[in-house]
Design a protein around this motif. Structure first.
Motif, short mmCIF file in Angstrom:
data_model
loop_
_atom_site.label_atom_id
_atom_site.label_comp_id
_atom_site.label_asym_id
_atom_site.label_seq_id
_atom_site.Cartn_x
_atom_site.Cartn_y
_atom_site.Cartn_z
N VAL A 259 -4.40 10.11 3.64
CA VAL A 259 -5.60 9.28 3.65
C VAL A 259 -6.06 8.96 2.23
N LEU A 260 -5.91 9.91 1.33
CA LEU A 260 -6.41 9.74 -0.04
C LEU A 260 -5.50 8.87 -0.89
N VAL A 261 -4.18 8.96 -0.68
CA VAL A 261 -3.22 8.35 -1.60
C VAL A 261 -2.49 7.15 -1.02
N ARG A 262 -2.18 7.17 0.25
CA ARG A 262 -1.38 6.09 0.81
C ARG A 262 -2.24 4.88 1.17
N PRO A 263 -1.64 3.68 1.04
CA PRO A 263 -0.22 3.35 0.91
C PRO A 263 0.32 3.53 -0.51
N TYR A 264 1.56 4.00 -0.60
CA TYR A 264 2.26 4.01 -1.88
C TYR A 264 2.56 2.55 -2.27
N PRO A 265 2.86 2.30 -3.55
CA PRO A 265 3.12 0.91 -3.99
C PRO A 265 4.17 0.19 -3.17
N TRP A 266 5.25 0.89 -2.78
CA TRP A 266 6.31 0.24 -2.02
C TRP A 266 5.96 0.05 -0.53
N GLU A 267 4.81 0.61 -0.12
CA GLU A 267 4.37 0.44 1.27
C GLU A 267 3.32 -0.67 1.43
N ALA A 268 2.85 -1.21 0.31
CA ALA A 268 1.75 -2.19 0.34
C ALA A 268 2.29 -3.57 0.68
N LYS A 269 2.62 -3.76 1.94
CA LYS A 269 3.12 -5.05 2.42
C LYS A 269 1.99 -5.77 3.14
N GLY A 270 1.59 -6.89 2.60
CA GLY A 270 0.47 -7.62 3.18
C GLY A 270 -0.79 -7.44 2.36
N LEU A 271 -1.72 -8.36 2.51
CA LEU A 271 -2.92 -8.40 1.68
C LEU A 271 -3.80 -7.17 1.89
N LEU A 272 -4.03 -6.77 3.14
CA LEU A 272 -4.93 -5.65 3.41
C LEU A 272 -4.41 -4.35 2.80
N LEU A 273 -3.09 -4.12 2.92
CA LEU A 273 -2.53 -2.89 2.35
C LEU A 273 -2.50 -2.96 0.83
#
Length: 336
Positions: A259-273
């Motif tokens: 909850v504190l750290v994710r999404p990781y940079p490679w998981e940020a797919k899409g504007l909201l993430l």
């Protein structure tokens, strides 16, 4: 749109309550404290629609706005709005009430007994809260909070994994989302069948505990669709919870981390993430800044520990029950 305007007013009122609680302790920050409370991107986004978050912020903000003056100034008439806000949280987002109660109890204990051994007293309250959770099933037979957490996570996993559930007179069948094309309509009858040679799981209604797997089968049963969902794009790998105290405790550190750290940079797919990723970076920077420039004995210790207890409890519950990053970024916003 009339409902949207009213909900924005409701959530803004709650945020004003939070601002009035925290601003007297953050005057040296000037307008920055207001920007953080009112304009944090995910808070601004999720509290500005016809969603539960509007009532959530209204209840939480006015609860704290009345709770702390009630203790400090002994204005007992504030018990009525405090009770009303607790009831609102109970019917709106029960997990939020579960997260804030130990913090409220801790603040009450500190007010009655003084700030000496503050951390120890909060720890005792949390221990009491945990023991109460273990004994809930004994006091209220049939209600086990650990079982509720496990069921909640299982329901979220089933929804996030997606797929199609089909119902016949005697069987429930499940087809994975990647095999959705094997569910074929029977003309315009409203019924479906599973194409020959397809893979799927099925259960006999009379013996639902026995899961069977069919591969390259010839299934001639006619089904109706119970539910049909795509796989969640931000599903994360989590360990399934068991309805035991040990399972909950062992999974809590990773839940808080997610909850504190994710999404990781490679998981940020899409504007909201992507926005959630930038928020995480800002949040971590603020935490480092706060630790480097902390002022001891500034009189705010009770409020600081109160906030930490609430955030840790909320992040733990959110991380334990939500295996989807998109859902996590929404459910954690009271903690932000």
């Amino acid at each position: 749109h009339v409902h949207t305007v009213m909900m924005c007013f409701v959530s803004f009122t709650g945020l004003c309550g939070l601002y009035k609680v925290f601003y007297p302790h953050l005057k040296q920050w000037g307008k920055i404290s207001g920007w953080i409370i009112f304009l944090f991107p995910s808070v601004l986004f999720w509290s500005s629609g016809v969603l539960k978050e509007g009532f959530l912020f209204f209840g939480l903000g006015l609860l704290l706005y009345h709770f702390f003056p009630m203790l400090k100034q002994k204005q007992w008439w504030r018990l009525l709005p405090v009770a009303a806000c607790i009831m609102l949280l109970f019917v709106t987002k029960f997990y939020l009430l579960v997260a804030v109660l130990p913090a409220l109890l801790g603040a009450l204990v500190i007010h009655i007994t003084g700030k000496r051994f503050l951390l120890l007293k909060y720890g005792a309250v949390i221990l009491f809260y945990g023991i109460a959770g273990l004994l809930t099933d004994k006091i209220f037979p049939g209600y086990d909070p650990f079982h509720v957490l496990a069921i909640k996570q299982n329901d979220m996993l089933n929804l996030a994994r997606g797929g199609t559930y089909l119902l016949s007179d005697s069987t429930v069948a499940y087809v994975k989302p990647e095999d959705r094309k094997c569910v074929v309509p029977d003309n315009d009858s409203g019924f479906y069948h599973i194409a020959e040679g397809s893979r799927f799981y099925y259960w006999h209604i009379l013996d639902f505990n026995d899961t069977l797997f069919a591969e390259k089968s010839r299934d001639t049963i006619r089904y109706t669709i119970m539910s049909d969902f795509p796989k969640a794009s931000s599903l994360i790998d989590v360990k399934p919870l068991q309805p035991t105290f040990l399972s909950i405790i062992s999974n809590t550190p990773m839940a808080i981390w997610n909850v504190l750290v994710r999404p990781y940079p490679w998981e940020a797919k899409g504007l909201l993430l992507l926005v959630a990723l930038l928020e995480n970076l800002l949040l971590l920077a603020l935490l480092v800044f706060s630790l480097l420039y902390v002022k001891r004995n500034n009189g705010n210790e009770n409020l600081i520990v109160f906030s930490l207890v609430f955030v840790v409890m909320l992040f733990a519950i959110t991380g334990l029950t939500s295996p989807v990053i998109g859902a996590i970024t929404r459910y954690r916003i009271p903690g932000l």
